[in-house]
Scaffold this motif. Sequence first.
Motif, short mmCIF file in Angstrom:
data_model
loop_
_atom_site.label_atom_id
_atom_site.label_comp_id
_atom_site.label_asym_id
_atom_site.label_seq_id
_atom_site.Cartn_x
_atom_site.Cartn_y
_atom_site.Cartn_z
N ILE A 308 41.25 57.07 4.20
CA ILE A 308 40.74 56.23 5.41
C ILE A 308 40.06 56.07 5.61
CG2 ILE A 308 41.98 56.41 7.91
CD1 ILE A 308 44.26 57.73 7.06
N ARG A 312 36.54 51.31 5.04
CA ARG A 312 36.19 50.67 5.84
C ARG A 312 36.09 49.37 6.63
NH1 ARG A 312 32.13 53.99 2.93
NH2 ARG A 312 31.64 55.71 4.21
N THR A 314 39.10 48.02 5.31
CA THR A 314 39.91 47.83 5.99
C THR A 314 40.69 47.95 6.90
OG1 THR A 314 40.98 48.82 3.66
CG2 THR A 314 42.96 48.92 5.57
N ARG A 315 39.72 49.37 7.84
CA ARG A 315 39.18 49.75 9.01
C ARG A 315 39.54 48.22 10.05
NH1 ARG A 315 39.60 53.36 12.52
NH2 ARG A 315 38.75 52.96 14.96
N LEU A 318 42.09 45.66 10.27
CA LEU A 318 43.42 45.79 11.20
C LEU A 318 42.69 45.55 12.81
CD1 LEU A 318 44.22 48.67 9.64
CD2 LEU A 318 45.35 46.78 9.96
N ILE A 319 41.41 45.93 12.90
CA ILE A 319 40.81 45.22 14.25
C ILE A 319 40.95 44.53 14.24
CG2 ILE A 319 38.95 45.63 15.63
CD1 ILE A 319 38.01 48.23 14.33
N HIS A 407 45.78 56.37 18.49
CA HIS A 407 45.52 57.25 17.47
C HIS A 407 46.40 57.11 16.11
CE1 HIS A 407 42.04 58.87 19.12
NE2 HIS A 407 42.91 59.08 19.96
N TYR A 410 45.17 54.21 13.57
CA TYR A 410 44.37 53.74 12.49
C TYR A 410 44.91 54.95 11.56
CZ TYR A 410 42.11 50.73 15.75
OH TYR A 410 41.84 49.78 16.76
N PRO A 414 46.78 52.06 7.74
CA PRO A 414 45.73 51.22 6.75
C PRO A 414 46.64 52.42 5.37
CG PRO A 414 44.41 52.38 8.67
CD PRO A 414 45.23 52.38 8.71
#
Length: 464
Positions: A308, A312, A314-315, A318-319, A407, A410, A414
């Motif tokens: 995870i 980076r 991928t995050r 998602l954001i 939390h 996240y 992912p």
Amino acid sequence: MPTDTAARSVRRARPVPIHRALPRLAREAAGALVKFAQEADGEIVRLELGPFRPYLVSHPDHVQQVMRLEWTNYQRVGMFWRPLERLFGHSVMSDGAHWRDSRKILQPLFTTRYIAAIADEVADRVAERIEEWDEHVRAGRSIDATAEMSGILSFIVNRVLFGDKLDRKDGERIIPAFDLASHSLVYRFLMPFMPYSIRVPRDRAFLRAVKQIDDVVFPVVRKAMVDTGDSPDLISMLCRFTDEKGDRLTERQIRDAMVSVYAAASETSAMIITWLWLLLDEHPEVAVRLQEEIDEVVGAGPARPEHIPHLRYTRMVLIETLRLYPSGWLLPRQVMEDAEIGGVRVKRGSTIFICPYATQRLEEFWERPHEFDPERFSPERSANGERRHRYAYFPFGGGPHKCLGEHLFYVEAPLVVASILSRFRVAIRTPGPFTLAWAASLRPKQKVELGVSFAGHDRNGVLR
């Protein structure tokens, strides 16, 4: 009494007359609120809907005032929360003493430390569930994205919340019940002033959905209360909890907490990942870069918690998906005492609409606000000093009522996306364009069908 200067500073909210407001809201409510906010440049708007005249608050300064700085004066009560009380009862989705007590009990179970402790178990669940797609690929069957994402997230949450005390068959009975409730609530939202002694369309369907959820959850709660054990899952911990007087929670209190957290941890996350597949289909350049990162970091998969921090991009994806399609798109509040927001006086009893879907698309705070651009959340931009208002982006809400499940999202999101794309290639089979459903959570109106094929990896896990 206000002074002359204060009186002159108070102004009226920009009105949207009923002949403009009602047709737009009926056609696509979330999109209409975006238009109203943009046309007012983020200033306070009053929607003239006959006897009901709510205020739309979209500027981040005003959102911060309502959700954080003066949050005690803007409560989750009133006509818009009564329908939700029938589903969630009195827990973290309510306000006042019920909310405070529930939050105090639940908060320790959703810290970064606790989520990190269960991350391996979440990853195991994701991998186990996604392996089942092999059968769909071999049979050449398409996958219903919304139903399948809900199924995967439900499978994860069943372990985290219920400790497998809820069998899979019963767990999957909850999914269509939440879907039915989300769609059925809309009619109460459209007619919030209608007394409950009068039936409105879909009332019976909504009550049927609540009964189906209760028929699944209450027996599990009762059984868990008899044998509390020492398991670290949520339902066991709730059953063991005692307050300062030594009293345990009632079965209704445990049921309300479980249903509220279940919705926040599974149903909302499932909708966000469903929107992600549609966005990737519309933006192949983003899909290629995302796939490259997952191939490099995860390989043949499945994704694990240690991957995870390295996912980076991928995050970022998602954001940005959360910016464009926040699941909780409408956050109503009731004014408890006369107040002033942005120079507009609001009276006690008034309804405030907060709409992350609108605020997160305001041109003043977002360049090309309707475009899907994960790069706007890159670490490089942050390092170069690009900052934005704290309440220009709030997909998990804000202030004391901020969603407990952030939390967990996240971690689980992912893992789901990376595990799927390490094993399969996904394509949208349903022709667009896709519109927003009239539902309590932001979801596509049309069924989204995914075509799935195996990703080609050699025996060493290297992409061929």
